[in-house]
Design an enzyme around this catalytic site. Structure first.
Site, short mmCIF file in Angstrom:
data_model
loop_
_atom_site.label_atom_id
_atom_site.label_comp_id
_atom_site.label_asym_id
_atom_site.label_seq_id
_atom_site.Cartn_x
_atom_site.Cartn_y
_atom_site.Cartn_z
N GLU A 25 0.79 -1.35 -0.07
CA GLU A 25 0.03 -0.04 -0.05
C GLU A 25 0.95 1.24 0.02
O GLU A 25 1.79 1.41 0.74
CB GLU A 25 -0.90 -0.04 1.39
CG GLU A 25 -1.94 1.00 1.46
CD GLU A 25 -2.92 0.81 2.60
OE1 GLU A 25 -2.66 0.10 3.47
OE2 GLU A 25 -4.03 1.73 2.60
N LYS A 40 -9.58 2.53 -2.96
CA LYS A 40 -9.99 1.96 -1.90
C LYS A 40 -11.40 2.51 -1.42
O LYS A 40 -11.52 3.66 -1.34
CB LYS A 40 -8.88 1.93 -0.73
CG LYS A 40 -9.04 1.62 0.52
CD LYS A 40 -7.88 1.91 1.56
CE LYS A 40 -7.78 1.30 2.88
NZ LYS A 40 -6.51 1.50 3.80
N CYS A 88 -5.98 -3.05 1.81
CA CYS A 88 -5.86 -3.21 3.39
C CYS A 88 -7.02 -3.23 4.08
O CYS A 88 -7.72 -4.48 3.91
CB CYS A 88 -4.90 -2.08 3.75
SG CYS A 88 -4.46 -2.33 5.63
N1 LIG Z 1 -3.82 0.67 5.80
C1 LIG Z 1 -5.11 0.47 6.51
O1 LIG Z 1 -6.14 0.26 5.93
N2 LIG Z 1 -4.88 -0.23 7.75
C2 LIG Z 1 -5.99 -0.27 8.77
C3 LIG Z 1 -5.62 -1.65 9.53
C4 LIG Z 1 -6.08 -2.76 9.09
O2 LIG Z 1 -7.15 -2.86 8.50
O3 LIG Z 1 -5.43 -3.83 9.51
#
Ligand SMILES: NC(=O)NCCC(=O)O
Length: 280
Positions: free
Chosen positions: A44, A118, A155
């Site tokens: 990411e 996203k 993510c």
């Molecule tokens: N980058 C991101 O969305 N992290 C959020 C934490 C997770 O979903 O583990």
């Protein structure tokens, strides 16, 4: 004859500047190509630190247009050079005030196929993403690449089964899931969620996490990136939880069809009974 795609992913430590970060990803990609990979994906916002550990306007500087920004243009050159499909997660600026957490997908001839933005934006401690990103608004594209049908889910998206399903309905055989997540928060979930999504939706998933401690927080990104098949089995070893790593694996895309015919979840799902799922 089996339809095997040699696929790669990179989990990387932050170098401290974009130029060296992009350059080392180029080197990983060249190595993957030498090892016969035909597709590669990065973590990411791969060309920047994970700046969402803080909320500061200075970090808008990491954003660039997609596809006309310098990183995606450079990755188009890399795709042409290596003959690989490249999945390129970056911080996108569309116009002032419109910022997205995006991944560009570039075909093996260097052409820009499109992008995914996203959808689900966290505001969890240390992941202050709502400060930076608007939620994705361009749907669930699945790209017809040189290796097959490829989707992207980014993510925090991975906690939401609906998007995984939509990518399956749109024909994905392989979904790249570039991520940035901390050990204390999600290490246990990381081993469960993408395998479960691969099983439920009958496709391969490439799960990529950043690795190491970065300058904007003291939490560690725990790597442990992997490929998982449509039966929920890891393809080879899971990557290190401490070190940078290039992972190259053979994915037999025929397994997608085999599992879909065996389990037939797309036949048996009941959209006629799911109205409640789409009520606001
Ligand atoms: N980058 C991101 O969305 N992290 C959020 C934490 C997770 O979903 O583990």
């Amino acid at each position: 004859m089996a339809n095997v795609v040699r696929a790669a992913l990179v989990q990387a430590t932050w170098t401290g500047d974009t130029e060296s970060m992009v350059a080392k990803h180029e080197e990983h990609a060249r190595e993957a190509a030498r090892r016969g990979a035909k597709i590669i994906g990065f973590q990411e916002v791969f060309n920047a630190p994970y700046f969402c550990q803080v909320q500061e306007p200075e970090h808008y500087r990491w954003a660039e247009p997609v596809p006309d920004g310098p990183t995606v243009r450079r990755m188009q050159e890399l795709a042409r050079e290596t003959g690989m499909v490249v999945v390129v997660p970056v911080f996108e600026v569309e116009q002032s005030g419109f910022y997205y957490n995006t991944a560009a997908v570039i075909d093996a001839d260097g052409s820009f196929l499109g992008k995914y933005r996203k959808h689900h934006i966290p505001q969890v401690k240390g992941f202050w993403e709502k400060y930076y990103f608007k939620p994705g608004n361009i749907g669930w594209p699945v790209f017809d690449t040189a290796v097959g049908k490829v989707g992207v889910y980014i993510c925090y998206d991975r906690h939401f089964p609906e998007g995984w399903r939509q990518l399956g309905l749109n024909g994905a055989q392989l979904v790249y899931n570039p991520s940035a997540t901390h050990r204390g928060l999600s290490a246990h979930l990381w081993q469960l969620e993408q395998p479960a999504a691969a099983v439920a939706n009958e496709y391969f998933v490439a799960a990529i996490n950043r690795v190491g401690v970065e300058e904007y927080g003291d939490n560690d990104f725990y790597g442990t990136s992997y490929f998982v098949d449509p039966r929920g089995k890891f393809v080879g070893e899971v990557a290190s939880d401490k070190d940078e790593e290039l992972v190259v694996r053979d994915l037999d895309f025929d397994l997608v069809e085999e599992v879909r015919q065996q389990w037939a979840f797309y036949r048996d799902r009941r959209p006629d009974a799911y109205d409640g799922l789409v009520q606001p």
